[in-house]
Enzyme design. Sequence first.
Site, PDB file in Angstrom:
ATOM      1  N   HIS B  91     118.201  85.729  90.998  1.00  0.00           N
ATOM      2  CA  HIS B  91     116.777  86.003  90.786  1.00  0.00           C
ATOM      3  C   HIS B  91     116.187  84.932  89.914  1.00  0.00           C
ATOM      4  CE1 HIS B  91     118.306  90.290  90.817  1.00  0.00           C
ATOM      5  NE2 HIS B  91     119.299  89.575  90.422  1.00  0.00           N
ATOM      6  N   LYS B 143     123.508  85.033 107.472  1.00  0.00           N
ATOM      7  CA  LYS B 143     122.851  86.011 108.354  1.00  0.00           C
ATOM      8  C   LYS B 143     122.447  85.379 109.686  1.00  0.00           C
ATOM      9  CE  LYS B 143     121.541  88.746 104.400  1.00  0.00           C
ATOM     10  NZ  LYS B 143     120.666  89.730 103.803  1.00  0.00           N
ATOM     11  N   ASP B 145     123.811  85.965 112.314  1.00  0.00           N
ATOM     12  CA  ASP B 145     123.859  87.047 113.312  1.00  0.00           C
ATOM     13  C   ASP B 145     122.480  87.674 113.528  1.00  0.00           C
ATOM     14  OD1 ASP B 145     124.339  87.767 110.581  1.00  0.00           O
ATOM     15  OD2 ASP B 145     124.812  89.819 111.211  1.00  0.00           O
ATOM     16  N   SER B 460      99.221  53.543  96.062  1.00  0.00           N
ATOM     17  CA  SER B 460      99.572  52.562  97.067  1.00  0.00           C
ATOM     18  C   SER B 460      98.354  52.337  97.965  1.00  0.00           C
ATOM     19  CB  SER B 460     100.753  53.103  97.888  1.00  0.00           C
ATOM     20  OG  SER B 460     101.077  52.208  98.908  1.00  0.00           O
ATOM     21  N   GLY B 463      94.869  48.347  96.231  1.00  0.00           N
ATOM     22  CA  GLY B 463      94.490  46.936  96.151  1.00  0.00           C
ATOM     23  C   GLY B 463      95.117  46.179  94.987  1.00  0.00           C
ATOM     24  N   SER B 532     103.329  52.886  89.184  1.00  0.00           N
ATOM     25  CA  SER B 532     103.579  53.508  87.862  1.00  0.00           C
ATOM     26  C   SER B 532     102.737  54.760  87.645  1.00  0.00           C
ATOM     27  CB  SER B 532     103.347  52.504  86.732  1.00  0.00           C
ATOM     28  OG  SER B 532     102.152  51.783  86.898  1.00  0.00           O
TER      29      SER B 532
END
Lengths: 298, 627
Positions: B91, B143, B145, B460, B463, B532
Amino acid sequence: MRNIHLERLESEAIYIMRETAAQFERPCLMFSGGKDSLVMVHLARKAFWPAPIPFPLLHVDTGHNFPETLELRDRLVKEIGAKLIVRTVQESIDRGRVKEEKGPNASRNMLQITTLLDALKELKVDSAIGGARRDEEKARAKERFFSHRDRFGQWDPKNQRPELWHIFNGRRHAGEHFRIFPLSNWTELDIWEYILMQGIEIPSMYFSHEREMVDRDGVLLAKCDYISLLDGETWKRETIRFRTVGDMTCTGAIRSTAATLEEIIEEVASARVTERGARADDMRSEAAMEDRKKQGYF
Amino acid sequence: MDLLRFTTAGSVDDGKSTLIGRLLYDSRSIHQDQYEAIERASAVQGNGAINLALLTDGLRAEREQGITIDVAYRYFSTPQRKFIIADTPGHIQYTRNMVTGASTAELAIILIDARNGVLQQSRRHGFIASLLQMPHILVAINKMDLVGYSEEVYREIVADYREFVQRVDIDDVVFIPISALEGDNVVEQSGRMDWYRGPTILHHLETVKVGEGRNVVDFRFPVQYVIRPNQNFRGYAGQVVSGSIAPGEDIVVLPSGQESRVHSIVRMEDDIQRARAGDSVVITVEDDIDIGRGDMIVRRRNQPQITRSIDADICWMSEQPMKTNRRWILQHATRSVQAVVGNVIYRMNVDTLHRETADTFGLNDIGRIEFELADPLFVDAYRVNRETGSFILIDPDTNNTVAAGMIRGAAQHVPPVGRVTTMERPVSPGVVWDDLYIPREERERQQGHQAAVIWMTGLSGSGKSTIARALEKRLFKHGARTMSIDGDQVRHGLCGDLSFSEADRTENSRRVSEAARLFFEQGSITICALVSPYRQDRAYPRHIIPEERFFEVHVDCDLEICKDRDPKGLYRKALDHEILDFTGISAPYEPPENPELLLQTHVLSVEECVDQIVAMLVTHGIMQDID
């Protein structure tokens, strides 16, 4: 072939013993005379070699011991120069601390809790090293290496400290103490293989022998002064051995012809019943062990 | 026979207890009486079939509530191996237990219910496994099955989880489709999943390489206990936690720094020729020097960091929240010191893997903290050495263990997330900084302009590189000494060993910062163009370059425009999940709060941007006006 897993278990147990000696003022090693406590004495010798074991052995004697275990106990203690302290359930009865159970299944197993707690208090023990293993019983699967007990000697499963890596926290308040379990990760088979590997001497009743026994509800009990027969029961000569050596009134034997360590290992490896399964005290109720543990049982 | 310790994690309904029960049952590790006890208990609960889960749900309170509340240890062996299972509940509120179980394990089984797929907590478990540096992960998709043994369902979950795994630090991950209830692929190969050709769970457990988490290189021997039976013998008892040692080898004792040589390694049966990681031994040394518990014996040429402050990841384990204004006891190997919290760097949101501002930690929180210590510790980074890289925190009032810690190294005074402050730089131990033979000032005089570092940060495609190239060209044309360091270029060599994980991004930007500093000292106007994304990573170069010489330039552009430009096709790949941890898409970008210059490239042209940077340099006296 190297037994890497036994080397790891040995190293871990030695580490725990040394950690106990370093973190506590007054440790003691719980000694019953059974194979697990003999393995512990052996490990304690190795842990502090060439110095003697820096803490005493404490035997809580129910008075219902197998004579073979007492003989070996006294010889061993003399041989290795260890200090032995014995406290008896009989004394607790005499002083009115506990009342002897009545009836044919009377046992001093519950009574020894009081004797033990009294002894720990009297000797001001702050860390009692026990031989319990996690594989023995479900309630023990969650036990810590350093198991905290409150001022009444009680174990609270919800209030145990997490144990991470190999860092053990033995800090305590006055009056509290710890139970320390260096063999936590060992299984019954590991114990036997280690006894064989190290050539540790164990009492003769672990090996197959003939004895007068009575079969009581599927538990084979040895003839002794503390057991009286019920209606329909008879003593019968059987070829048996014991897998544990507790109180004679409740330690069941198994029918076995295993007379050497190798044969015992073979038998344990293919066993269909756990070693505690032969103990009448665990069968009383589903949560029997947990109840006793909460009160301070080992 | 060797030993494998593994841990299991899964939520209540993932069938974890059933899996363990199945492993024990099918490998014939259940005894008759245990089986009968379960039969009895199953009958009481009235759920018909034998309930294998009852085998592992230990305490009565748990049996009544039907949940596991603590770490339980199980044992079984096959002819190949002995196994120790740390069975931990899954949990959300029991992160603490999984950390505990994982701390001594080499492999983690993470259970996923095939019907539910990858849930938040499956990721949480993977993250904890990576935090604890688990060498192996086995994802059991259970599981099967109930989903008709569907290959498609399996493949989907595998793809999903793989995507997550790449974002965290996990080396080895194996997926196995199983049904714990029916026994498919647990011990026996399933006949109902022909499409799966891999190992069963047990086969994998029996063959996975053990001992990989152990450091066999760096000799570390924390002294546990001094053994002194008489005047003639003085031995130091402890466990070799990593590396190895032999009689005759040179050692040094920390913290005293006294040197000696190993005389013998003593055992009850016989002396040992070489003690290795994991061995509990007694060491005697040739010289009569003072050594006690808490000291550490190491090699002279291979020493841990000796430090009075540490930077560490922690997991808070107490119901009482952490208070930053009090003292704790920090227990590390055999040494305990007092510790205060110097700096809470961040709390990790384990579900999103984002780092959040934090003042305190509550139960099960994970985060990063710097501690100041009253006495020195001898530490290694946890990822290099589990044993000398780990510690616990103890509350001196209650004596409870309140946190587990994994050391990154000596504290570097990393500014907290969301609050930039000062910082210091790491220095290799025993190294002295010699000033350059030709001081920077003389170089600057000769070349007629001052040195500076221009740090361009941004998404990215915003420029950065384009502006950097144009800027350098302009400066070079006017006779300035320049150097440019481009984020993509350093990934080819200098930082080719780094991934895009959070930690590696930090290291990447540290290396670029240090490289920039060397060029700076040599007189260059050094232009760094680097995504960065984290504020604290950009705080690093700011701190190692003198004030007034460091210029943070935020190259800001609307994300949609960046996606549209996509000069290298990276956004498309990130959106297609071909690239993970892509800033702006699947990783965060923390914009600068007070940059020296903000350039909005969806508004300005490249030449306008260069003009603004040059103007800034002129204003700050770095160079003469070039026009």
